[in-house]
Scaffold this motif. Structure first.
Motif, PDB file in Angstrom:
ATOM      1  N   GLU A   1      19.065 -19.822  30.977  1.00  0.00           N
ATOM      2  CA  GLU A   1      20.042 -20.821  30.526  1.00  0.00           C
ATOM      3  C   GLU A   1      20.105 -20.860  29.005  1.00  0.00           C
ATOM      4  O   GLU A   1      21.153 -21.176  28.428  1.00  0.00           O
ATOM      5  CB  GLU A   1      19.665 -22.203  31.067  1.00  0.00           C
ATOM      6  CG  GLU A   1      19.805 -22.334  32.576  1.00  0.00           C
ATOM      7  CD  GLU A   1      19.379 -23.702  33.077  1.00  0.00           C
ATOM      8  OE1 GLU A   1      19.490 -24.683  32.303  1.00  0.00           O
ATOM      9  OE2 GLU A   1      18.923 -23.801  34.233  1.00  0.00           O
ATOM     10  N   GLN A   2      18.990 -20.568  28.350  1.00  0.00           N
ATOM     11  CA  GLN A   2      18.952 -20.576  26.888  1.00  0.00           C
ATOM     12  C   GLN A   2      18.986 -19.169  26.305  1.00  0.00           C
ATOM     13  O   GLN A   2      19.475 -18.965  25.198  1.00  0.00           O
ATOM     14  CB  GLN A   2      17.695 -21.293  26.385  1.00  0.00           C
ATOM     15  CG  GLN A   2      17.624 -21.397  24.864  1.00  0.00           C
ATOM     16  CD  GLN A   2      16.872 -22.630  24.423  1.00  0.00           C
ATOM     17  OE1 GLN A   2      16.688 -23.560  25.197  1.00  0.00           O
ATOM     18  NE2 GLN A   2      16.451 -22.636  23.174  1.00  0.00           N
TER      19      GLN A   2
ATOM     20  N   PRO B   1      14.382 -25.841  33.458  1.00  0.00           N
ATOM     21  CA  PRO B   1      15.492 -24.895  33.350  1.00  0.00           C
ATOM     22  C   PRO B   1      15.065 -23.453  33.589  1.00  0.00           C
ATOM     23  O   PRO B   1      13.898 -23.094  33.433  1.00  0.00           O
ATOM     24  CB  PRO B   1      15.958 -25.080  31.898  1.00  0.00           C
ATOM     25  CG  PRO B   1      14.730 -25.523  31.165  1.00  0.00           C
ATOM     26  CD  PRO B   1      13.978 -26.391  32.148  1.00  0.00           C
TER      27      PRO B   1
ATOM     28  N   THR C   1      18.275 -18.493  38.241  1.00  0.00           N
ATOM     29  CA  THR C   1      18.665 -19.888  38.427  1.00  0.00           C
ATOM     30  C   THR C   1      17.414 -20.748  38.585  1.00  0.00           C
ATOM     31  O   THR C   1      16.311 -20.225  38.779  1.00  0.00           O
ATOM     32  CB  THR C   1      19.552 -20.053  39.674  1.00  0.00           C
ATOM     33  OG1 THR C   1      18.833 -19.578  40.830  1.00  0.00           O
ATOM     34  CG2 THR C   1      20.835 -19.246  39.524  1.00  0.00           C
TER      35      THR C   1
END
Length: 332
Positions: free
Chosen positions: A250-251, A246, A237
């Motif tokens: 996340e990607q 980020p 996170t």
């Protein structure tokens, strides 16, 4: 006959049995022992001054001293990815007067990376307390032609083999984070190992190489000054210290690799001593002022008990061995 437990788990059970036996010492024997601690404590940091582990160790040493009633002296013993200082502690007297403040890259990656690290990460140490977890940050020089993670992946994919990333050395955490990125995102970044993160950062700051993974505490000032651009953090996170950056996961789903910082004593240290050290460290971590200082440098509080630290280490020994084996990294 096959054992019902993994080797490291069996060693934990045997260690626990030893501690239980030690706890049965007679009151007369205990009465002869001076109250712990009766002299200054040496906290060995198996890494160079100025790095993440050193920064946290010096903060914790200052906070532990008044809680233990003795001076806690930080002794840097860098070399071989942390192996030299760690081996030194493994041979110390198990009395609580020599402790190890180390990071997961040494304690759970090096056993898979080195054929002879000089210590057994499980058998030679007694877990005391986990201080916190540290994200690594994917950083580029400001001249790099990408302003975010999506653009970075696109640029690198368009230019296979063109771009290089620096690391603290073969098999270091920032090397393996780059190898994971290559594997999971289908990239062809070239790895350039250095003798430590400081020279690696120096060359990226000077744009000799454009890319590096570095711990958040050691890189935050450069990010804030605009000398390096942060594209993603390695934790699952986002980091509270960089809320607009980020998580790489996340990607790239499933991408995660963090660095934890923890205190260990020498195996065989009396349970009462380990309990005293663990309580002092826990109490220091509960102090809002300490939490604020750690957060300011990008360290997120974990506050593990000795038992939870042992479990975390056992799990990570298995996890990082798999990653090291897949990367092909070895140091002999």
């Amino acid at each position: 006959m096959k054992t019902l437990f993994p080797t490291h788990a069996l060693r934990r059970l045997l260690g626990a049995a030893g501690l239980a036996c030690a706890a049965l010492a007679t009151p007369a024997a205990l009465a002869q022992q001076p109250a712990y601690p009766a002299q200054p404590i040496t906290m060995v940091v198996p890494h160079a001054p100025g790095g993440t582990n050193d920064i946290v160790a010096r903060l914790m040493a200052a906070e532990l001293a008044p809680r233990l009633g003795q001076t806690v002296v930080v002794n840097n013993r860098p070399g071989a990815g942390g192996n030299i200082g760690t081996e030194q502690v493994s041979r110390a007297t198990p009395d609580g007067y020599t402790v190890l403040m180390t990071v997961s890259s040494t304690q759970v990656i090096n056993p898979a990376l080195y054929s002879k690290p000089g210590f057994d990460a499980v058998k030679d140490f007694a877990p005391v307390h986990t201080v916190g977890v540290v994200p690594n940050v994917l950083l580029v020089h400001p001249d790099f032609p990408a302003r975010n993670l999506a653009e970075f992946i696109e640029v690198v994919k368009r230019n296979p083999g063109k771009y290089q990333y620096a690391s603290a050395g073969n098999g270091s955490l920032n090397h393996l984070l780059g190898a994971m990125l290559n594997q999971m995102a289908g990239l062809q970044l070239e790895h350039v190992p250095y003798r430590g993160v400081a020279p690696a950062m120096t060359d990226v700051l000077g744009n000799q190489l454009p890319i590096v993974f570095a711990s958040l505490p050691s890189s935050l000032a450069y990010i804030q000054a605009g000398k390096l651009r942060a594209l993603g953090v390695s934790t699952a996170t986002r980091s509270p210290a960089l809320p607009d950056v980020p998580a790489i996961g996340e990607q790239i789903p499933g991408y995660s690799g963090d660095l934890w910082i923890a205190m260990f004593a020498v195996a065989g240290t009396p349970p009462a001593v380990i309990e005293r050290l663990a309580k002092a460290s826990h109490d220091a971590m509960a102090d809002p002022g300490v939490q604020k200082k750690l957060a300011e440098i990008g360290v997120e509080r974990l506050d593990d008990t000795p038992q939870r630290l042992a479990k975390r280490q056992d799990e990570d020994l298995v996890r990082w061995k798999r990653i090291v084996d897949a990367s092909g990294a070895r140091v002999d």
